[in-house]
Every structure is written in C-alpha cells, then in structure tokens.
Write a protein that holds these residues in place. Sequence first.
Motif, PDB file in Angstrom:
ATOM      1  N   MET A 100       0.815  -1.210   0.000  1.00 38.13           N
ATOM      2  CA  MET A 100       0.000   0.000   0.000  1.00 38.13           C
ATOM      3  C   MET A 100       0.854   1.268   0.000  1.00 38.13           C
ATOM      4  O   MET A 100       0.506   2.268  -0.643  1.00 38.13           O
ATOM      5  CB  MET A 100      -0.926   0.005   1.216  1.00 38.13           C
ATOM      6  CG  MET A 100      -1.989  -1.084   1.186  1.00 38.13           C
ATOM      7  SD  MET A 100      -3.041  -1.056   2.656  1.00 38.13           S
ATOM      8  CE  MET A 100      -3.861   0.533   2.448  1.00 38.13           C
ATOM      9  N   ILE A 101       1.982   1.230   0.680  1.00 38.41           N
ATOM     10  CA  ILE A 101       2.821   2.423   0.797  1.00 38.41           C
ATOM     11  C   ILE A 101       3.666   2.639  -0.454  1.00 38.41           C
ATOM     12  O   ILE A 101       3.747   3.759  -0.985  1.00 38.41           O
ATOM     13  CB  ILE A 101       3.729   2.318   2.038  1.00 38.41           C
ATOM     14  CG1 ILE A 101       2.887   2.327   3.317  1.00 38.41           C
ATOM     15  CG2 ILE A 101       4.745   3.459   2.065  1.00 38.41           C
ATOM     16  CD1 ILE A 101       3.671   2.003   4.572  1.00 38.41           C
ATOM     17  N   TYR A 102       4.286   1.563  -0.955  1.00 37.25           N
ATOM     18  CA  TYR A 102       5.249   1.703  -2.048  1.00 37.25           C
ATOM     19  C   TYR A 102       4.712   1.236  -3.401  1.00 37.25           C
ATOM     20  O   TYR A 102       5.380   1.418  -4.421  1.00 37.25           O
ATOM     21  CB  TYR A 102       6.534   0.928  -1.711  1.00 37.25           C
ATOM     22  CG  TYR A 102       7.200   1.419  -0.453  1.00 37.25           C
ATOM     23  CD1 TYR A 102       7.878   2.633  -0.427  1.00 37.25           C
ATOM     24  CD2 TYR A 102       7.153   0.670   0.721  1.00 37.25           C
ATOM     25  CE1 TYR A 102       8.492   3.088   0.729  1.00 37.25           C
ATOM     26  CE2 TYR A 102       7.771   1.115   1.886  1.00 37.25           C
ATOM     27  CZ  TYR A 102       8.431   2.328   1.884  1.00 37.25           C
ATOM     28  OH  TYR A 102       9.031   2.783   3.027  1.00 37.25           O
ATOM     29  N   ASP A 103       3.536   0.590  -3.417  1.00 38.16           N
ATOM     30  CA  ASP A 103       2.905   0.127  -4.653  1.00 38.16           C
ATOM     31  C   ASP A 103       3.824  -0.804  -5.445  1.00 38.16           C
ATOM     32  O   ASP A 103       3.937  -0.715  -6.671  1.00 38.16           O
ATOM     33  CB  ASP A 103       2.479   1.310  -5.525  1.00 38.16           C
ATOM     34  CG  ASP A 103       1.524   0.888  -6.640  1.00 38.16           C
ATOM     35  OD1 ASP A 103       0.818  -0.127  -6.448  1.00 38.16           O
ATOM     36  OD2 ASP A 103       1.503   1.554  -7.691  1.00 38.16           O
ATOM     37  N   GLU A 104       4.492  -1.710  -4.737  1.00 42.63           N
ATOM     38  CA  GLU A 104       5.320  -2.724  -5.380  1.00 42.63           C
ATOM     39  C   GLU A 104       5.449  -3.928  -4.464  1.00 42.63           C
ATOM     40  O   GLU A 104       5.226  -3.834  -3.256  1.00 42.63           O
ATOM     41  CB  GLU A 104       6.711  -2.170  -5.713  1.00 42.63           C
ATOM     42  CG  GLU A 104       7.526  -1.745  -4.511  1.00 42.63           C
ATOM     43  CD  GLU A 104       8.875  -1.170  -4.879  1.00 42.63           C
ATOM     44  OE1 GLU A 104       9.084  -0.914  -6.085  1.00 42.63           O
ATOM     45  OE2 GLU A 104       9.705  -0.978  -3.987  1.00 42.63           O
ATOM     46  N   ALA A 105       5.780  -5.063  -5.078  1.00 42.75           N
ATOM     47  CA  ALA A 105       5.926  -6.298  -4.303  1.00 42.75           C
ATOM     48  C   ALA A 105       7.099  -6.169  -3.331  1.00 42.75           C
ATOM     49  O   ALA A 105       8.176  -5.692  -3.691  1.00 42.75           O
ATOM     50  CB  ALA A 105       6.148  -7.477  -5.246  1.00 42.75           C
ATOM     51  N   VAL A 106       6.882  -6.612  -2.102  1.00 47.72           N
ATOM     52  CA  VAL A 106       7.910  -6.507  -1.078  1.00 47.72           C
ATOM     53  C   VAL A 106       9.025  -7.514  -1.337  1.00 47.72           C
ATOM     54  O   VAL A 106       8.791  -8.633  -1.805  1.00 47.72           O
ATOM     55  CB  VAL A 106       7.294  -6.727   0.321  1.00 47.72           C
ATOM     56  CG1 VAL A 106       6.758  -8.147   0.470  1.00 47.72           C
ATOM     57  CG2 VAL A 106       8.291  -6.417   1.420  1.00 47.72           C
ATOM     58  N   GLU A 107      10.258  -7.103  -1.072  1.00 46.78           N
ATOM     59  CA  GLU A 107      11.408  -7.998  -1.199  1.00 46.78           C
ATOM     60  C   GLU A 107      11.367  -9.053  -0.093  1.00 46.78           C
ATOM     61  O   GLU A 107      10.952  -8.771   1.041  1.00 46.78           O
ATOM     62  CB  GLU A 107      12.708  -7.203  -1.089  1.00 46.78           C
ATOM     63  CG  GLU A 107      12.935  -6.184  -2.180  1.00 46.78           C
ATOM     64  CD  GLU A 107      13.607  -6.781  -3.406  1.00 46.78           C
ATOM     65  OE1 GLU A 107      14.116  -7.910  -3.308  1.00 46.78           O
ATOM     66  OE2 GLU A 107      13.612  -6.112  -4.449  1.00 46.78           O
ATOM     67  N   VAL A 108      11.817 -10.254  -0.435  1.00 45.41           N
ATOM     68  CA  VAL A 108      11.853 -11.322   0.556  1.00 45.41           C
ATOM     69  C   VAL A 108      12.812 -10.959   1.682  1.00 45.41           C
ATOM     70  O   VAL A 108      12.527 -11.208   2.862  1.00 45.41           O
ATOM     71  CB  VAL A 108      12.264 -12.663  -0.092  1.00 45.41           C
ATOM     72  CG1 VAL A 108      12.307 -13.779   0.956  1.00 45.41           C
ATOM     73  CG2 VAL A 108      11.308 -13.033  -1.213  1.00 45.41           C
ATOM     74  N   GLU A 109      13.919 -10.337   1.347  1.00 40.46           N
ATOM     75  CA  GLU A 109      14.878  -9.927   2.379  1.00 40.46           C
ATOM     76  C   GLU A 109      14.258  -8.921   3.340  1.00 40.46           C
ATOM     77  O   GLU A 109      14.546  -8.931   4.542  1.00 40.46           O
ATOM     78  CB  GLU A 109      16.132  -9.328   1.747  1.00 40.46           C
ATOM     79  CG  GLU A 109      17.177  -8.923   2.791  1.00 40.46           C
ATOM     80  CD  GLU A 109      18.432  -8.333   2.184  1.00 40.46           C
ATOM     81  OE1 GLU A 109      19.362  -8.036   2.947  1.00 40.46           O
ATOM     82  OE2 GLU A 109      18.481  -8.175   0.944  1.00 40.46           O
ATOM     83  N   THR A 110      13.401  -8.042   2.823  1.00 39.37           N
ATOM     84  CA  THR A 110      12.758  -7.043   3.679  1.00 39.37           C
ATOM     85  C   THR A 110      11.861  -7.718   4.708  1.00 39.37           C
ATOM     86  O   THR A 110      11.846  -7.324   5.886  1.00 39.37           O
ATOM     87  CB  THR A 110      11.930  -6.065   2.822  1.00 39.37           C
ATOM     88  OG1 THR A 110      12.780  -5.471   1.833  1.00 39.37           O
ATOM     89  CG2 THR A 110      11.326  -4.968   3.683  1.00 39.37           C
ATOM     90  N   ILE A 111      11.107  -8.735   4.280  1.00 41.08           N
ATOM     91  CA  ILE A 111      10.270  -9.490   5.221  1.00 41.08           C
ATOM     92  C   ILE A 111      11.147 -10.220   6.234  1.00 41.08           C
ATOM     93  O   ILE A 111      10.865 -10.220   7.435  1.00 41.08           O
ATOM     94  CB  ILE A 111       9.381 -10.497   4.473  1.00 41.08           C
ATOM     95  CG1 ILE A 111       8.449  -9.775   3.498  1.00 41.08           C
ATOM     96  CG2 ILE A 111       8.562 -11.322   5.463  1.00 41.08           C
ATOM     97  CD1 ILE A 111       7.622 -10.713   2.638  1.00 41.08           C
ATOM     98  N   VAL A 140       9.766 -14.872  -5.236  1.00 41.20           N
ATOM     99  CA  VAL A 140      10.291 -14.386  -6.514  1.00 41.20           C
ATOM    100  C   VAL A 140       9.936 -12.912  -6.638  1.00 41.20           C
ATOM    101  O   VAL A 140       8.761 -12.546  -6.558  1.00 41.20           O
ATOM    102  CB  VAL A 140       9.703 -15.178  -7.703  1.00 41.20           C
ATOM    103  CG1 VAL A 140      10.149 -14.558  -9.021  1.00 41.20           C
ATOM    104  CG2 VAL A 140      10.112 -16.640  -7.628  1.00 41.20           C
ATOM    105  N   VAL A 141      10.963 -12.079  -6.811  1.00 46.26           N
ATOM    106  CA  VAL A 141      10.775 -10.633  -6.954  1.00 46.26           C
ATOM    107  C   VAL A 141      11.516 -10.176  -8.210  1.00 46.26           C
ATOM    108  O   VAL A 141      12.711 -10.439  -8.357  1.00 46.26           O
ATOM    109  CB  VAL A 141      11.299  -9.868  -5.723  1.00 46.26           C
ATOM    110  CG1 VAL A 141      11.087  -8.369  -5.893  1.00 46.26           C
ATOM    111  CG2 VAL A 141      10.616 -10.362  -4.451  1.00 46.26           C
ATOM    112  N   ASN A 142      10.788  -9.527  -9.122  1.00 44.77           N
ATOM    113  CA  ASN A 142      11.369  -9.050 -10.385  1.00 44.77           C
ATOM    114  C   ASN A 142      12.059 -10.167 -11.164  1.00 44.77           C
ATOM    115  O   ASN A 142      13.137  -9.983 -11.739  1.00 44.77           O
ATOM    116  CB  ASN A 142      12.360  -7.902 -10.120  1.00 44.77           C
ATOM    117  CG  ASN A 142      11.702  -6.694  -9.495  1.00 44.77           C
ATOM    118  OD1 ASN A 142      10.550  -6.370  -9.806  1.00 44.77           O
ATOM    119  ND2 ASN A 142      12.410  -6.024  -8.595  1.00 44.77           N
ATOM    120  N   GLY A 143      11.433 -11.344 -11.139  1.00 44.57           N
ATOM    121  CA  GLY A 143      11.957 -12.479 -11.892  1.00 44.57           C
ATOM    122  C   GLY A 143      13.124 -13.184 -11.253  1.00 44.57           C
ATOM    123  O   GLY A 143      13.703 -14.103 -11.859  1.00 44.57           O
TER     124      GLY A 143
END
Length: 245
Positions: A100-111, A140-143
């Motif tokens: 909701m804040i960044y309008d992009e899929a969250v990185e696995v590392e961030t989680i 999977v983030v950005n392929g």
Amino acid sequence: MLPAQQGYDRAITVFSPDGRLYQVEYAIETVRRGTIAVGIKCKDGIVIAVEERSRKLQISDTAQKIFQIDDHVGVAAAGYIPDARSQVDNARFFSQSNKMIYDEAVEVETIAKHLADQCQQYTQYAGVRPFGVALILGGVVNGKPQMYLTDPSGTYIAYDALAIGSGSDQVTTFLEDAYKEDISLEDASILAAAGIYLASEEKESTGHIRMAQIKTDSATFEILPDDLVEKYANSAKEKYRDEKP
C-alpha cells in the motif's frame, strides 16, 4: 544443569559468565527437535517442502507448516508452529502495508529482516520469551528467486538450499553434495523430497510430505496437489535410493 547456571537460565535478559543466553539456546533446540523442512532455490523458482506427521483420524487437507505470505512469497516452518502462525500473521500485515505504501511487491529480504528484528527484540526484553521457531522464506521478486532463513536469535541469512528441524545436519550435508546452481524446478522438487525422506522415519509412503513452489515466470505461490508430490517423491526414491539415513 549446574546450580551456578540456574540463575542465568531463568531470564532472557541476562548473559551467563561465558556469554550465553540460555533461553535463546533452548528456543533454537526447539527448532532442532521439530520435523524437517527443506528449501531450495533454483533457476526456475523456489521449492519448499516439509514433513507433516498426521494422526490416524486427523483431517490433513490443510498444510500446517507451509504458509503463504503474499502472492509471491511462501514460508516453511520448523519448531513450535503456533509461534510460526504468529510470525506469519505479522509478515502478512507487513507485506500488505509495504504494498500500500510503495505500490510494489515486497522484497523477501525485507520481510526476513522485519521478522528477524522482532525475534531479536524477544531476546532482549523481560516479560517475553524467544520465538521457538525457524522460518524458511522463499519468493520471486522481479523475476529473481530469493530465499532466507530466520531463527529465534534474530539472525537472517540468504541461502541457495537449506534444511531446518530434526535431522537437518544430515540433510544439509546431502544438499551440499547434490545441489547445483542450474538445477531445474522439477529436479529441485525431487531433491527436496529426497531430503525429507533422508531425515524421516517414513521411507515409503508420500502422505507425510507437503510441498510448495513459487515459479519465476508467474511469481505465484502454489501448494502442490498430492498426486504431483507423490510423483516427485517416487522419483526421489528412485534417483537417491543409495542415500543412507
């Protein structure tokens, strides 16, 4: 345990004279006693697999140790599973807030970092106890496939392949020998099933194996149906039949 150690054993906020936090070590031991969980990163995505031992009359349609965090992220847990559910709920809320804040899929590392930060806080403050669970987070983030491990101490580390839970040392050694960077999704699924068999007391049936995949082309988490898991498990028994428990 020696009487001198008991005082340090009763509080997570006190280091022992030799620099140990016993409550954290107990939580890590809880993970080691949990049933096996395996994660493998491959060129086509992520495979996570767990062993789930069902009782005779238990309805086991729903996986108890594999969870979906977001469309593109899944988790396998080993240790005290109620703690895993708490962390999964936290990760889901964090993931959706990030969207909701960044309008992009969250990185696995961030989680992984977010959950590890929470685990670390629970080793530092009185009135709480460490989480007795370790998590394999894959997505999977950005392929690009990503996979991380979090543990009760608050550590998070990236891996290509790993195992947690009972028998994980043996399975990790097996993965170190068998894993290849260019492994396909199918071969990774077979390898994950072989790792479960290596650590499990059950060497023949396939009903105790649960598996999920996140493919790079779709970036979508999917728990595999029983017939496909059975196919991978049978292939694992055939391909790695010489591996000794």
